[in-house]
Design a protein around this motif. Sequence first.
Motif, PDB file in Angstrom:
ATOM      1  N   HIS A   1       0.998  -1.376  -0.021  1.00 57.42           N
ATOM      2  CA  HIS A   1      -0.321  -0.059   0.151  1.00 57.42           C
ATOM      3  C   HIS A   1       1.164   1.421   0.390  1.00 57.42           C
ATOM      4  N   LEU A   2       1.576   1.615   0.835  1.00 54.30           N
ATOM      5  CA  LEU A   2       2.822   2.761   0.936  1.00 54.30           C
ATOM      6  C   LEU A   2       3.458   2.765  -0.656  1.00 54.30           C
ATOM      7  N   ALA A   3       4.063   1.732  -1.202  1.00 54.33           N
ATOM      8  CA  ALA A   3       4.403   1.484  -2.445  1.00 54.33           C
ATOM      9  C   ALA A   3       3.088   2.486  -4.066  1.00 54.33           C
ATOM     10  N   ASP A   4       2.338   1.828  -3.848  1.00 55.58           N
ATOM     11  CA  ASP A   4       1.106   1.814  -4.709  1.00 55.58           C
ATOM     12  C   ASP A   4      -0.053   3.240  -4.500  1.00 55.58           C
ATOM     13  N   GLY A   5      -0.047   2.780  -3.272  1.00 53.37           N
ATOM     14  CA  GLY A   5      -1.749   4.030  -2.882  1.00 53.37           C
ATOM     15  C   GLY A   5      -1.105   4.789  -1.446  1.00 53.37           C
ATOM     16  N   PHE A   6      -0.121   4.649  -1.905  1.00 53.39           N
ATOM     17  CA  PHE A   6       0.323   6.453  -0.699  1.00 53.39           C
ATOM     18  C   PHE A   6      -0.280   7.671  -1.418  1.00 53.39           C
ATOM     19  N   GLY A   7       0.057   7.516  -2.546  1.00 57.36           N
ATOM     20  CA  GLY A   7      -0.965   8.336  -3.449  1.00 57.36           C
ATOM     21  C   GLY A   7      -2.309   9.259  -2.800  1.00 57.36           C
TER      22      GLY A   7
ATOM     23  N   PRO B   1      17.361  13.688  -6.168  1.00 60.30           N
ATOM     24  CA  PRO B   1      16.179  13.960  -6.323  1.00 60.30           C
ATOM     25  C   PRO B   1      15.122  13.855  -7.199  1.00 60.30           C
ATOM     26  N   ALA B   2      15.407  12.597  -8.006  1.00 59.99           N
ATOM     27  CA  ALA B   2      14.599  10.863  -8.853  1.00 59.99           C
ATOM     28  C   ALA B   2      13.616  10.723  -7.869  1.00 59.99           C
ATOM     29  N   ARG B   3      12.659  10.696  -8.403  1.00 55.24           N
ATOM     30  CA  ARG B   3      11.529   9.538  -7.983  1.00 55.24           C
ATOM     31  C   ARG B   3      11.633   8.587  -7.872  1.00 55.24           C
ATOM     32  N   PRO B   4      11.553   8.059  -6.099  1.00 57.61           N
ATOM     33  CA  PRO B   4      12.140   6.239  -6.429  1.00 57.61           C
ATOM     34  C   PRO B   4      10.942   5.770  -7.035  1.00 57.61           C
ATOM     35  N   GLY B   5      11.697   4.168  -7.916  1.00 55.32           N
ATOM     36  CA  GLY B   5      10.969   3.211  -8.638  1.00 55.32           C
ATOM     37  C   GLY B   5      10.198   3.156  -7.233  1.00 55.32           C
ATOM     38  N   ARG B   6       9.461   1.830  -7.868  1.00 55.76           N
ATOM     39  CA  ARG B   6       8.075   0.861  -6.962  1.00 55.76           C
ATOM     40  C   ARG B   6       9.766  -0.195  -6.513  1.00 55.76           C
ATOM     41  N   ARG B   7       9.851  -0.611  -6.914  1.00 50.17           N
ATOM     42  CA  ARG B   7      11.200  -2.094  -6.595  1.00 50.17           C
ATOM     43  C   ARG B   7      11.435  -1.244  -5.381  1.00 50.17           C
ATOM     44  N   GLU B   8      12.077  -0.082  -5.366  1.00 46.56           N
ATOM     45  CA  GLU B   8      12.398   0.563  -4.240  1.00 46.56           C
ATOM     46  C   GLU B   8      12.477   1.506  -3.042  1.00 46.56           C
ATOM     47  N   VAL B   9      11.084   1.755  -3.586  1.00 41.08           N
ATOM     48  CA  VAL B   9      10.060   1.422  -3.069  1.00 41.08           C
ATOM     49  C   VAL B   9       9.325   0.826  -1.594  1.00 41.08           C
ATOM     50  N   LEU B  10       9.303  -0.592  -1.986  1.00 40.81           N
ATOM     51  CA  LEU B  10       9.106  -1.414  -1.580  1.00 40.81           C
ATOM     52  C   LEU B  10       9.761  -1.950  -0.842  1.00 40.81           C
ATOM     53  N   ALA B  11      11.280  -2.161  -1.406  1.00 36.74           N
ATOM     54  CA  ALA B  11      12.284  -2.752  -0.377  1.00 36.74           C
ATOM     55  C   ALA B  11      12.299  -1.891   0.625  1.00 36.74           C
ATOM     56  N   ALA B  12      12.455  -0.382   0.031  1.00 38.35           N
ATOM     57  CA  ALA B  12      12.813   0.785   1.878  1.00 38.35           C
ATOM     58  C   ALA B  12      11.743   0.733   2.565  1.00 38.35           C
TER      59      ALA B  12
ATOM     60  N   VAL C   1      14.451   6.987   0.798  1.00 38.36           N
ATOM     61  CA  VAL C   1      13.862   6.652  -0.833  1.00 38.36           C
ATOM     62  C   VAL C   1      12.610   6.455   0.101  1.00 38.36           C
ATOM     63  N   LEU C   2      11.480   6.085   1.220  1.00 42.54           N
ATOM     64  CA  LEU C   2      10.735   6.490   1.642  1.00 42.54           C
ATOM     65  C   LEU C   2       9.974   8.280   1.514  1.00 42.54           C
ATOM     66  N   LEU C   3      11.083   9.025   2.195  1.00 36.26           N
ATOM     67  CA  LEU C   3      10.725  10.186   2.004  1.00 36.26           C
ATOM     68  C   LEU C   3      10.639  10.842   1.635  1.00 36.26           C
ATOM     69  N   ARG C   4      11.258  10.268   0.148  1.00 31.57           N
ATOM     70  CA  ARG C   4      11.191  10.879  -1.354  1.00 31.57           C
ATOM     71  C   ARG C   4       9.617  10.590  -1.886  1.00 31.57           C
ATOM     72  N   HIS C   5       9.870   9.517  -2.235  1.00 31.39           N
ATOM     73  CA  HIS C   5       7.670   8.809  -2.272  1.00 31.39           C
ATOM     74  C   HIS C   5       7.307   9.946  -1.867  1.00 31.39           C
ATOM     75  N   ALA C   6       7.299   9.966   0.029  1.00 37.44           N
ATOM     76  CA  ALA C   6       6.048  10.953   0.075  1.00 37.44           C
ATOM     77  C   ALA C   6       6.463  12.086  -0.893  1.00 37.44           C
ATOM     78  N   LEU C   7       7.113  13.252  -1.083  1.00 36.99           N
ATOM     79  CA  LEU C   7       7.820  14.183  -1.404  1.00 36.99           C
ATOM     80  C   LEU C   7       6.624  14.257  -3.330  1.00 36.99           C
ATOM     81  N   TRP C   8       7.418  12.782  -3.303  1.00 32.14           N
ATOM     82  CA  TRP C   8       6.851  12.644  -5.328  1.00 32.14           C
ATOM     83  C   TRP C   8       5.199  12.577  -5.017  1.00 32.14           C
ATOM     84  N   CYS C   9       4.151  12.335  -3.942  1.00 27.11           N
ATOM     85  CA  CYS C   9       3.487  11.984  -4.430  1.00 27.11           C
ATOM     86  C   CYS C   9       2.314  12.495  -4.265  1.00 27.11           C
ATOM     87  N   GLY C  10       3.487  14.237  -3.431  1.00 24.48           N
ATOM     88  CA  GLY C  10       2.646  15.621  -2.857  1.00 24.48           C
ATOM     89  C   GLY C  10       3.052  16.178  -4.110  1.00 24.48           C
ATOM     90  N   VAL C  11       3.881  15.646  -4.943  1.00 24.62           N
ATOM     91  CA  VAL C  11       4.189  16.760  -6.651  1.00 24.62           C
ATOM     92  C   VAL C  11       2.932  16.654  -6.904  1.00 24.62           C
TER      93      VAL C  11
END
Length: 367
Positions: free
Chosen positions: A141-147, A176-187, A202-212
Amino acid sequence: MSTDSLVMVDHHCHGLIRTDLGREEFEQLATEATTPPAPGTSHFDSPVGLAIRAHCAPVLGLPPHAAPGGYLARRNELGCAEVARRLLAAAGIDTFLLDCGFRAADLLTPAEMERIGDVSTREITRLEAVLESTAWEGAAHLADGFGATLAAECAESRSVGLKSIIAYRHGLDFDPARPGRREVLAAADAWLRAGGRVEDPVLLRHALWCGVDLGLPLQFHVGYGDPDIVLYRNDPTLMTEFIRAVSVPIMLLHCYPYHREAGYLAAVYPHVHFDVGLAVSFTGPSAERVIAESMELAPYTKVLFSSDAFGLPELYLLGSLLFRRGLAATLARWQDDGHVDAADVARITSLVCGGNALRVYGLDVHG
């Protein structure tokens, strides 16, 4: 222009503490330190302590520069609700944009803040708080549903912006890059197994890009803060590549001692804005110089007012009073030197104190 006619928008602040305070509790809220003062000293022995005694004491019916013991006795005599009403009224702030993502149970809610301060309030959603609140839903869910979760949270609270504390949890020198799904799942899997707060970049960047993806203004803590930060990693120029990669409004908060760097970023990137919020109250007698330095390079359409007040109503008053005084003194020097006329002064003051926030956050004059 008369400051009585200003629309003042505090575009980053927190709620007020719910209870009366003893001396130790009060002093701890009046510092960014997380430890008691050194033996034989007090947190009143500081620029913010001087400012509280000079400017807040008269609002509570005491002479200026009242001794700390007398000030706190008067505060408890009036009670926390009356102290809050007096100091918030004196602050003259019309709208609060409240970050409710830290110690929410200890602080007044936005609705309570509206009632006690007779002001309009809107919320700013803290990314890391939402991320941590959804941990129970698992890594997928964090990887696919957080947004979607973030969007729903913002809709429910009617948020007008987002905030990141990646400066505390990692630093502004993040990839600065948006992390990939595999990176997010592992983190996410590693974090859920370890527990604790989110610190994985990785998770902090994932949250940032979902915010963007939501398109809302995105606030970043920058510079001065409590000892949880590593200050040299809080220079906002470290996130230049991220700034270049996005188009949402980037709101750099506090910024001291990197307020000149923040002014540079605001000057060269159309979507970057900043304030010197926390530094104004905590530099006290030197706040005017900090404000003047922040306006050396930045377009005045990019400078905002904030107090970053947390817990103490004194910090709302000091943030507003010292900011208005420092801005007025800076612009008066410019006018005396022939750089601006009275109409320029009025327009700059109006924009910086509230107009820029109204525009960037899409507010109307009633918040």
